[in-house]
Write a protein that holds these residues in place. Structure first.
Motif, mmCIF file in Angstrom:
data_model
loop_
_atom_site.group_PDB
_atom_site.id
_atom_site.type_symbol
_atom_site.label_atom_id
_atom_site.label_comp_id
_atom_site.label_asym_id
_atom_site.label_seq_id
_atom_site.Cartn_x
_atom_site.Cartn_y
_atom_site.Cartn_z
ATOM 1 N N ALA A 27 0.849 -1.192 0.000
ATOM 2 C CA ALA A 27 0.000 0.000 0.000
ATOM 3 C C ALA A 27 0.882 1.239 0.000
ATOM 4 O O ALA A 27 1.897 1.284 0.699
ATOM 5 C CB ALA A 27 -0.934 0.009 1.202
ATOM 6 N N ILE A 28 0.487 2.197 -0.795
ATOM 7 C CA ILE A 28 1.117 3.516 -0.804
ATOM 8 C C ILE A 28 0.023 4.507 -0.445
ATOM 9 O O ILE A 28 -1.027 4.538 -1.093
ATOM 10 C CB ILE A 28 1.716 3.849 -2.185
ATOM 11 N N VAL A 29 0.263 5.265 0.604
ATOM 12 C CA VAL A 29 -0.711 6.247 1.061
ATOM 13 C C VAL A 29 -0.129 7.630 0.784
ATOM 14 O O VAL A 29 0.925 7.975 1.302
ATOM 15 C CB VAL A 29 -1.015 6.074 2.567
ATOM 16 N N VAL A 30 -0.813 8.391 -0.046
ATOM 17 C CA VAL A 30 -0.404 9.755 -0.362
ATOM 18 C C VAL A 30 -1.246 10.682 0.510
ATOM 19 O O VAL A 30 -2.460 10.742 0.356
ATOM 20 C CB VAL A 30 -0.623 10.077 -1.858
ATOM 21 N N VAL A 31 -0.589 11.363 1.438
ATOM 22 C CA VAL A 31 -1.298 12.183 2.423
ATOM 23 C C VAL A 31 -1.109 13.658 2.099
ATOM 24 O O VAL A 31 0.011 14.114 1.878
ATOM 25 C CB VAL A 31 -0.774 11.903 3.844
ATOM 26 N N ALA A 32 -2.213 14.397 2.108
ATOM 27 C CA ALA A 32 -2.174 15.853 1.967
ATOM 28 C C ALA A 32 -2.899 16.462 3.159
ATOM 29 O O ALA A 32 -3.982 16.012 3.533
ATOM 30 C CB ALA A 32 -2.844 16.279 0.664
ATOM 31 N N SER A 33 -2.253 17.469 3.763
ATOM 32 C CA SER A 33 -2.925 18.164 4.867
ATOM 33 C C SER A 33 -2.502 19.623 4.891
ATOM 34 O O SER A 33 -1.382 19.960 4.487
ATOM 35 C CB SER A 33 -2.607 17.508 6.210
ATOM 36 N N GLY A 34 -3.398 20.439 5.378
ATOM 37 C CA GLY A 34 -3.113 21.858 5.462
ATOM 38 C C GLY A 34 -2.158 22.197 6.587
ATOM 39 O O GLY A 34 -1.203 22.941 6.402
ATOM 40 N N GLY A 35 -2.408 21.650 7.763
ATOM 41 C CA GLY A 35 -1.580 22.007 8.907
ATOM 42 C C GLY A 35 -1.176 20.848 9.785
ATOM 43 O O GLY A 35 -0.300 20.990 10.637
ATOM 44 N N THR A 36 -1.802 19.701 9.606
ATOM 45 C CA THR A 36 -1.472 18.539 10.420
ATOM 46 C C THR A 36 -0.204 17.891 9.899
ATOM 47 O O THR A 36 -0.144 17.474 8.746
ATOM 48 C CB THR A 36 -2.626 17.518 10.402
ATOM 49 N N GLU A 37 0.788 17.794 10.741
ATOM 50 C CA GLU A 37 2.044 17.151 10.366
ATOM 51 C C GLU A 37 1.887 15.638 10.479
ATOM 52 O O GLU A 37 1.493 15.119 11.527
ATOM 53 C CB GLU A 37 3.166 17.627 11.276
ATOM 54 N N VAL A 38 2.163 14.931 9.385
ATOM 55 C CA VAL A 38 2.052 13.468 9.394
ATOM 56 C C VAL A 38 3.039 12.915 10.416
ATOM 57 O O VAL A 38 4.213 13.274 10.435
ATOM 58 C CB VAL A 38 2.306 12.885 7.997
ATOM 59 N N GLY A 39 2.525 12.064 11.299
ATOM 60 C CA GLY A 39 3.346 11.491 12.357
ATOM 61 C C GLY A 39 3.416 12.365 13.595
ATOM 62 O O GLY A 39 3.991 11.962 14.601
ATOM 63 N N GLY A 40 2.810 13.537 13.532
ATOM 64 C CA GLY A 40 2.808 14.436 14.681
ATOM 65 C C GLY A 40 1.724 14.056 15.680
ATOM 66 O O GLY A 40 0.904 13.158 15.437
ATOM 67 N N PRO A 41 1.671 14.763 16.802
ATOM 68 C CA PRO A 41 0.741 14.401 17.866
ATOM 69 C C PRO A 41 -0.738 14.570 17.518
ATOM 70 O O PRO A 41 -1.588 13.982 18.180
ATOM 71 C CB PRO A 41 1.141 15.309 19.029
ATOM 72 N N ILE A 42 -1.049 15.349 16.482
ATOM 73 C CA ILE A 42 -2.470 15.514 16.128
ATOM 74 C C ILE A 42 -2.837 14.783 14.838
ATOM 75 O O ILE A 42 -3.912 14.979 14.289
ATOM 76 C CB ILE A 42 -2.851 17.007 16.039
ATOM 77 N N ASP A 43 -1.952 13.929 14.357
ATOM 78 C CA ASP A 43 -2.242 13.116 13.176
ATOM 79 C C ASP A 43 -2.889 11.813 13.632
ATOM 80 O O ASP A 43 -2.211 10.898 14.094
ATOM 81 C CB ASP A 43 -0.949 12.829 12.399
ATOM 82 N N PHE A 44 -4.202 11.747 13.492
ATOM 83 C CA PHE A 44 -4.923 10.520 13.842
ATOM 84 C C PHE A 44 -5.288 9.722 12.597
ATOM 85 O O PHE A 44 -5.833 8.630 12.696
ATOM 86 C CB PHE A 44 -6.184 10.862 14.644
#
Length: 193
Positions: A131-148
């Motif tokens: 699986a390849i997951v392409v993540v886009a977010s405005g302000g949530t850092e992938v792997g950060g404390p608010i990335d659920f």
């Protein structure tokens, strides 16, 4: 080598979606023989009491209505089974996954079909896939404390047997869009076909 790729677009936006744009680049990079497309912007029905009743009825005992209730779920699972690689274009909405992707998961996580319970706990039945997951977010850092979103999706994929998961990140687009896109494009270039 990717022969058959299942592309799942989870963004509600069909135009101007960064996750869709980056998924296009991944498809071009991998150059699969076949692409199966599942666009969740078209919306999947939520599972309901009829679906649950059908799911917990033995396959050989299901009525025609129960088979009809599970028909879409069966199709979604068949798409995964047919693919060597899943490409999930995932925007982060409010720190999590879009409801459309959660609904897709509800349809494909089926006991006895995509996972089973054993004495050692749950066992995924869709092994041998990437699986390849392409993540886009405005302000949530992938792997950060608010990335659920990404930890949840990794867990779900592992739960059904897909443990080879790579994440391409275009996070913090609202903060530094150029650097975010450049980082994602660099990660895409490093993906093995």
């Amino acid at each position: 080598m990717t022969r058959t790729l299942l592309r799942i677009d989870a963004s509600a936006r069909t135009d101007g979606s960064v996750s869709r744009e980056l998924a296009d680049r991944v498809v071009n990079r991998l150059a699969p023989t076949q692409v199966i497309r599942r666009d969740l912007a078209d919306s999947l029905p939520q599972i309901d009491a009829a679906w649950i009743g059908a799911n917990f009825t033995a396959a050989e005992a299901r009525t025609e209505d129960q088979r009809a209730a599970l028909a879409l779920s069966d199709t979604l699972i068949a798409e995964i089974e047919a693919a060597d690689t899943l490409l999930i274009a995932l925007p982060i909405y409010n720190f999590g996954v879009p409801t459309a992707l959660k609904t897709w998961v509800d349809h494909v996580a089926r006991a006895g079909v995509t996972f089973r319970y054993s004495e050692d706990g749950p066992e995924g039945l869709l092994r041998g896939k990437r699986a390849i997951v392409v993540v886009a977010s405005g302000g949530t850092e992938v792997g950060g404390p608010i990335d659920f979103a990404t930890p949840w999706l990794r867990h779900v994929l592992g739960f059904i047997g897909i443990t080879d998961v790579q994440v391409v990140t275009a996070d913090r687009l609202a903060i530094d869009p150029d650097a975010s896109r450049a980082k994602a494009e660099e990660q895409i270039e490093k993906l093995a076909a």
